[in-house]
Design a protein around this motif. Structure first.
Motif, PDB file in Angstrom:
ATOM      1  N   THR A 174       0.837  -1.199   0.000  1.00  0.00           N
ATOM      2  CA  THR A 174       0.000   0.000   0.000  1.00  0.00           C
ATOM      3  C   THR A 174       0.870   1.246   0.000  1.00  0.00           C
ATOM      4  OG1 THR A 174      -1.671  -1.212   1.264  1.00  0.00           O
ATOM      5  CG2 THR A 174      -1.900   1.176   1.162  1.00  0.00           C
ATOM      6  N   GLY A 175       1.943   1.227   0.795  1.00  0.00           N
ATOM      7  CA  GLY A 175       2.867   2.353   0.819  1.00  0.00           C
ATOM      8  C   GLY A 175       3.511   2.595  -0.531  1.00  0.00           C
ATOM      9  N   MET A 176       3.880   1.528  -1.223  1.00  0.00           N
ATOM     10  CA  MET A 176       4.455   1.681  -2.550  1.00  0.00           C
ATOM     11  C   MET A 176       3.436   2.287  -3.504  1.00  0.00           C
ATOM     12  SD  MET A 176       6.165  -1.163  -5.121  1.00  0.00           S
ATOM     13  CE  MET A 176       7.747  -1.285  -4.297  1.00  0.00           C
ATOM     14  N   ARG A 177       2.178   1.876  -3.371  1.00  0.00           N
ATOM     15  CA  ARG A 177       1.127   2.446  -4.219  1.00  0.00           C
ATOM     16  C   ARG A 177       0.998   3.952  -3.970  1.00  0.00           C
ATOM     17  NH1 ARG A 177      -3.663   0.633  -2.357  1.00  0.00           N
ATOM     18  NH2 ARG A 177      -4.604   1.829  -4.044  1.00  0.00           N
ATOM     19  N   VAL A 178       1.071   4.357  -2.709  1.00  0.00           N
ATOM     20  CA  VAL A 178       0.974   5.779  -2.373  1.00  0.00           C
ATOM     21  C   VAL A 178       2.179   6.540  -2.911  1.00  0.00           C
ATOM     22  CG1 VAL A 178       0.951   7.448  -0.469  1.00  0.00           C
ATOM     23  CG2 VAL A 178      -0.449   5.373  -0.321  1.00  0.00           C
ATOM     24  N   THR A 185       3.530  -0.031  -9.074  1.00  0.00           N
ATOM     25  CA  THR A 185       3.479  -1.084  -8.056  1.00  0.00           C
ATOM     26  C   THR A 185       3.042  -2.414  -8.666  1.00  0.00           C
ATOM     27  OG1 THR A 185       2.949   0.565  -6.370  1.00  0.00           O
ATOM     28  CG2 THR A 185       2.486  -1.738  -5.841  1.00  0.00           C
ATOM     29  N   ARG A 186       2.030  -2.367  -9.522  1.00  0.00           N
ATOM     30  CA  ARG A 186       1.568  -3.606 -10.171  1.00  0.00           C
ATOM     31  C   ARG A 186       2.680  -4.198 -11.041  1.00  0.00           C
ATOM     32  NH1 ARG A 186      -2.490  -1.687 -12.047  1.00  0.00           N
ATOM     33  NH2 ARG A 186      -4.125  -2.476 -10.672  1.00  0.00           N
ATOM     34  N   THR A 187       3.403  -3.352 -11.741  1.00  0.00           N
ATOM     35  CA  THR A 187       4.510  -3.823 -12.573  1.00  0.00           C
ATOM     36  C   THR A 187       5.578  -4.501 -11.723  1.00  0.00           C
ATOM     37  OG1 THR A 187       4.149  -2.107 -14.253  1.00  0.00           O
ATOM     38  CG2 THR A 187       6.336  -3.104 -14.163  1.00  0.00           C
ATOM     39  N   TRP A 188       5.878  -3.906 -10.562  1.00  0.00           N
ATOM     40  CA  TRP A 188       6.887  -4.491  -9.666  1.00  0.00           C
ATOM     41  C   TRP A 188       6.413  -5.834  -9.119  1.00  0.00           C
ATOM     42  CZ3 TRP A 188       6.969  -5.592  -4.326  1.00  0.00           C
ATOM     43  CH2 TRP A 188       8.229  -5.928  -3.813  1.00  0.00           C
ATOM     44  N   LEU A 327      -6.281  -0.513   1.920  1.00  0.00           N
ATOM     45  CA  LEU A 327      -5.888  -1.909   1.940  1.00  0.00           C
ATOM     46  C   LEU A 327      -6.740  -2.758   1.009  1.00  0.00           C
ATOM     47  CD1 LEU A 327      -4.227  -4.242   3.129  1.00  0.00           C
ATOM     48  CD2 LEU A 327      -5.892  -4.358   4.995  1.00  0.00           C
ATOM     49  N   LYS A 328      -8.021  -2.441   0.915  1.00  0.00           N
ATOM     50  CA  LYS A 328      -8.899  -3.227   0.053  1.00  0.00           C
ATOM     51  C   LYS A 328      -8.399  -3.202  -1.386  1.00  0.00           C
ATOM     52  CE  LYS A 328     -13.801  -3.826  -1.104  1.00  0.00           C
ATOM     53  NZ  LYS A 328     -15.181  -3.308  -0.881  1.00  0.00           N
ATOM     54  N   GLU A 329      -7.953  -2.038  -1.852  1.00  0.00           N
ATOM     55  CA  GLU A 329      -7.431  -1.920  -3.211  1.00  0.00           C
ATOM     56  C   GLU A 329      -6.105  -2.693  -3.353  1.00  0.00           C
ATOM     57  OE1 GLU A 329     -10.333   1.228  -2.500  1.00  0.00           O
ATOM     58  OE2 GLU A 329      -8.590   0.526  -1.376  1.00  0.00           O
TER      59      GLU A 329
END
Length: 340
Positions: A174-178, A185-188, A327-329
């Motif tokens: 979640t932190g990486m997404r932010v 983040t999805r690519t990683w 978190l849900k996402e």
């Protein structure tokens, strides 16, 4: 050592379900303060007993998963029986703050904690901190990488362990997404999976796998290594830990925190405020430092763990911890890439 957390996807899908009361302190007299705790009972029960003595009233504690308890509080609204929420991570507190379910904390209370470790709306405060680290086996990895982004490179294929269903890993994602956005983040995550990352049930198993050489690197929170060293002795542990520099998302500092809940009556609200101040007292902060190997967050209290670098020496990423509420996402993304 603390027990691993169960899978949380199902609990979020069932967000409206109530969490049963699992434990309480004291006698059958009415509780002066009801706490919903996302922290493990075994971990905090001694501290709750100290709190009960300090408040001179019975304290009832209902234990559960932080995200699930946060959802329960939103469902209950002003009818909640709880006066205080003790959360495993900042995201659950951020979710309540966003919905206006937390009461403001006095400036004197907030000022005990650095701004980075409290809610920007002034309605929750961190009470202990944990840092994401890379555990490594020096026999296999003389020099560990300085960024989690390197873990998708071919040189680490099949050599990295993680616990995808663990709350701390999910908070890190979640932190990486932010910090870096959903696409990056999805690519990683896809790159990590394609590189043969090995999944374990919990962080303890990740650390054991690194220690035995089953994998070369592992993603976990710092205290697992320090707890293991305390129990077994550093000379018996092959694994080491590396704190990531330069604001890397893999070096996230997350917190366990506390907030007063709106809807409590005046008496319980007063007890809740006293409880917040107790959790930020030298006694409670020293408990976190000594017993859980986490970072104390109140000003003037230092870590007592041998070899643990000072919190202010870390190069953690700058992030509003309250934004770890999505978190849900995150769980949906992990499910989409086939990690949970």
């Amino acid at each position: 050592m603390r027990r691993p957390l169960a899978r949380r996807l199902a609990s979020l899908v069932a967000a409206g379900m109530l969490v049963p009361a699992l434990a309480a302190c004291g006698s059958d007299e009415p509780a002066g303060l009801v706490i919903y705790s996302g922290r493990n009972e075994k971990l905090v029960k001694p501290l709750i007993e100290k709190l009960e003595k300090s408040l001179k009233t019975r304290v009832e504690v209902r234990y559960g998963d932080s995200a699930e308890l946060s959802a329960q509080i939103l469902e209950e609204g002003d009818k909640t029986e709880a006066g205080l929420f003790l959360s495993q991570d900042a995201g659950a507190l951020g979710a309540l703050s966003k919905e206006g379910r937390l009461a403001p904390l006095p400036k004197a209370t907030l000022d005990k904690v650095a701004p980075a470790y409290r809610g920007t709306a002034g309605d929750w405060a961190g009470v202990s901190g944990r840092v994401r680290v890379i555990a490594y086996n020096p026999e296999k990895v003389p020099t560990p990488p300085d960024t989690v982004h390197d873990l998708v490179k071919p040189e680490w294929k099949g050599k990295v362990g993680y616990a995808p269903t663990n709350a701390s890993f999910q908070a890190f994602v979640t932190g990486m997404r932010v910090l870096e956005g959903d696409d990056a983040t999805r690519t990683w995550l896809k790159g990590l999976k394609a590189n043969g990352v090995k999944a374990y049930d919990n962080n303890l198993n990740v650390l054991d796998a690194v220690d035995s050489g089953e994998v070369s690197l592992g993603l976990l929170n710092h205290y697992y290594w320090y707890e293991k060293v305390t129990e077994e002795g550093e000379g018996k542990i092959d694994a080491k830990v590396h704190f990531l520099p330069k604001g890397d998302p893999g070096g996230l500092v997350n917190v366990a925190g506390v907030g007063k809940l709106k809807g409590a009556d005046a008496k319980q609200n007063a007890y809740a405020q006293q409880a917040v101040d107790f959790l930020l007292s030298s006694e409670a902060q020293t408990y976190f430092a000594d017993e859980t190997k986490e970072y104390p967050l109140a000003a003037g209290v230092k870590t007592t763990t041998k070899g643990l670098p000072p919190l202010d020496s870390l190069q953690a990423p700058a992030i509003d911890l309250g934004k770890l509420d999505s978190l849900k996402e995150t769980l949906a993304m992990l499910q989409d890439v086939g990690m949970v």
